[in-house]
Write a protein that holds these residues in place. Structure first.
Motif, PDB file in Angstrom:
ATOM      1  N   ASP A 186      23.088   1.154 -37.911  1.00 23.03           N
ATOM      2  CA  ASP A 186      24.550   1.066 -38.024  1.00 23.03           C
ATOM      3  C   ASP A 186      25.000  -0.337 -38.432  1.00 23.03           C
ATOM      4  O   ASP A 186      25.978  -0.879 -37.914  1.00 23.03           O
ATOM      5  N   HIS A 191      23.814   8.433 -36.233  1.00 26.58           N
ATOM      6  CA  HIS A 191      23.515   7.015 -36.418  1.00 26.58           C
ATOM      7  C   HIS A 191      22.824   6.819 -37.758  1.00 26.58           C
ATOM      8  O   HIS A 191      22.079   7.685 -38.218  1.00 26.58           O
ATOM      9  N   GLN A 192      23.052   5.664 -38.358  1.00 26.40           N
ATOM     10  CA  GLN A 192      22.426   5.337 -39.629  1.00 26.40           C
ATOM     11  C   GLN A 192      21.307   4.319 -39.406  1.00 26.40           C
ATOM     12  O   GLN A 192      21.550   3.218 -38.917  1.00 26.40           O
TER      13      GLN A 192
END
Length: 412
Positions: A339, A260-261
């Motif tokens: 995200d 995940h960002q």
């Protein structure tokens, strides 16, 4: 009324305490009493002096409880980030977030006040200790290679062990596992039985090895991320352990290879700022979702007018003195982008001596990440440390009021 000590004046309308009103903490209909003033504009130094004397702001309204008359006395408290040491429960929250970002793991049965496990795997604990002792001059590649070599050597040593050296019965294994000792301390070696498949001991041994390998890989990621931060910030690796930094000194993000960002953006709370203006709609929608789900407010009570007055409007005049932090002083929104969407927003004031927390709202769908605790550790406390490097007098984190009679304030 105007007051100033050089420079631009602060302009306020003062309202002395007259009537009692409903308390938002104990819900007493006529138990709360405070002095207040409407601040048309205020310098950051004047507000710093006020909060040091027990005042706080809500939008442009600045107030101070009448302590000997109000039903719920409210005390100004502050944290010393430079001396702060995370507890076991704090480390668990940070570790939980790292696992979610790195591998997409979602904890089961997790909540904000989840107790910390009584023990931590030695493999992870030892790497925590290593992170805190790293020399910032070390090369990232060298550190990664060293850890890899230690993992490979450990694997070779385990292969050299003969299965006949130590034989334990299933009963003794059960006693070990139930004795309260960490699972990694159980070493089981069995003689395979021909034609009957894997024994219970072999299955347990294999699972323990897999768990240990996962912990080592996770520790390697922790080591890598923490060292990247140290090399970019040119400071000792933080004891909080899981900070991710981009090229911008005031913007944090997880590495590109993560599952995940997560990026945390610091945005001035002003409609004159393009980034704040473009993200306003999404930020407002998140606020409504939070208020309805967490505080059981009606949607009609969470309009744009109320949101703007409460969390966007600020009397503080933005200042960017040469000896101040790069972002300057004033009111800001810390936006947590996961995200590509906002999942939390922390409203803060950056003042000459402190970072002052105003409010936090987040997506209830991500309650399992303990966003309240995580944001306090990762952004307010760690962020204050970072600002202190440039502005030495900025060394406190103000957590707002503490009300000893209010259970919701126990976390402070």
């Amino acid at each position: 009324m105007a007051f100033w000590a050089g420079g631009s004046p602060s302009i306020v309308d003062y309202f002395p305490s007259e009537d009692f009103y409903r308390c938002g903490y104990c819900k007493n209909e006529s138990g709360s009493r405070s002095n207040g003033m409407w601040a048309h504009s205020m310098t950051v130094q004047d507000y710093q002096d006020l909060i040091d004397r027990g005042w706080r702001r809500s939008g442009k309204y600045v107030y101070k409880p009448v302590m000997n008359q109000t039903c719920c006395p409210q005390y100004t408290i502050r944290c010393r980030p430079l001396q702060f040491q995370p507890s076991k429960s704090h480390k668990k929250v940070l570790k939980k977030m790292l696992k979610f970002l790195a591998k997409g793991e979602v904890p089961k049965g997790s909540c904000e006040d989840e107790p910390m496990d009584s023990t931590m795997d030695d493999a992870v604990a030892s790497d925590f200790a290593l992170i805190n002792k790293l020399d910032i001059q070390c090369d990232l590649k060298t550190l990664s290679d060293d850890v890899k070599e230690s993992l490979e050597s450990e694997g070779k040593n385990s292969k050299k062990e003969e299965p006949h050296e130590l034989l334990q019965s299933q009963d003794s294994v059960g006693e070990k596992l139930g004795s309260g000792e960490p699972s990694h301390s159980v070493k089981v070696h069995t003689v395979p039985k021909r034609g009957k498949g894997a024994s219970l001991n072999q299955i347990l041994c294999r699972k323990l090895q897999e768990k240990k390998k996962k912990n080592k890989l996770l520790a390697l990621m922790i080591l890598r991320f923490s060292t990247e931060l140290a090399l970019q910030s040119r400071a000792s690796p933080p004891s909080l352990g899981f900070l991710f930094m981009t090229n911008s000194s005031l913007s944090f993000a997880s590495p590109s290879e993560a599952y995940h960002q997560l990026e945390v953006r610091l945005v001035p709370a002003s409609f004159e700022d393009p980034e704040f203006k473009s993200s306003f709609s999404q930020s407002f929608s998140l606020y409504v979702k939070y208020q309805v789900a967490i505080h059981q407010d009606l949607p009609d009570e969470c309009g744009k007018t109320e949101f703007t007055r409460f969390l966007c409007s600020s009397p503080l005049e933005a200042e960017t003195p040469p000896n101040g932090p790069d972002c300057g002083y004033g009111s800001f929104h810390q936006q947590y982008w996961l995200d590509g969407k906002i999942i939390a927003v922390g409203v803060i004031d950056i003042l000459p001596n402190c970072v002052s927390s105003v409010y936090l709202y987040y997506d209830p769908d991500y309650s399992f990440l303990s966003m309240g605790v995580y944001s306090a550790l990762r952004r307010e406390i760690a962020f204050t440390r970072q600002l202190h490097e440039k502005t030495s007098q900025l060394s406190y984190y103000y957590m707002g009021f503490y009300i000893h009679s209010c259970p919701k304030m126990k976390y402070k």
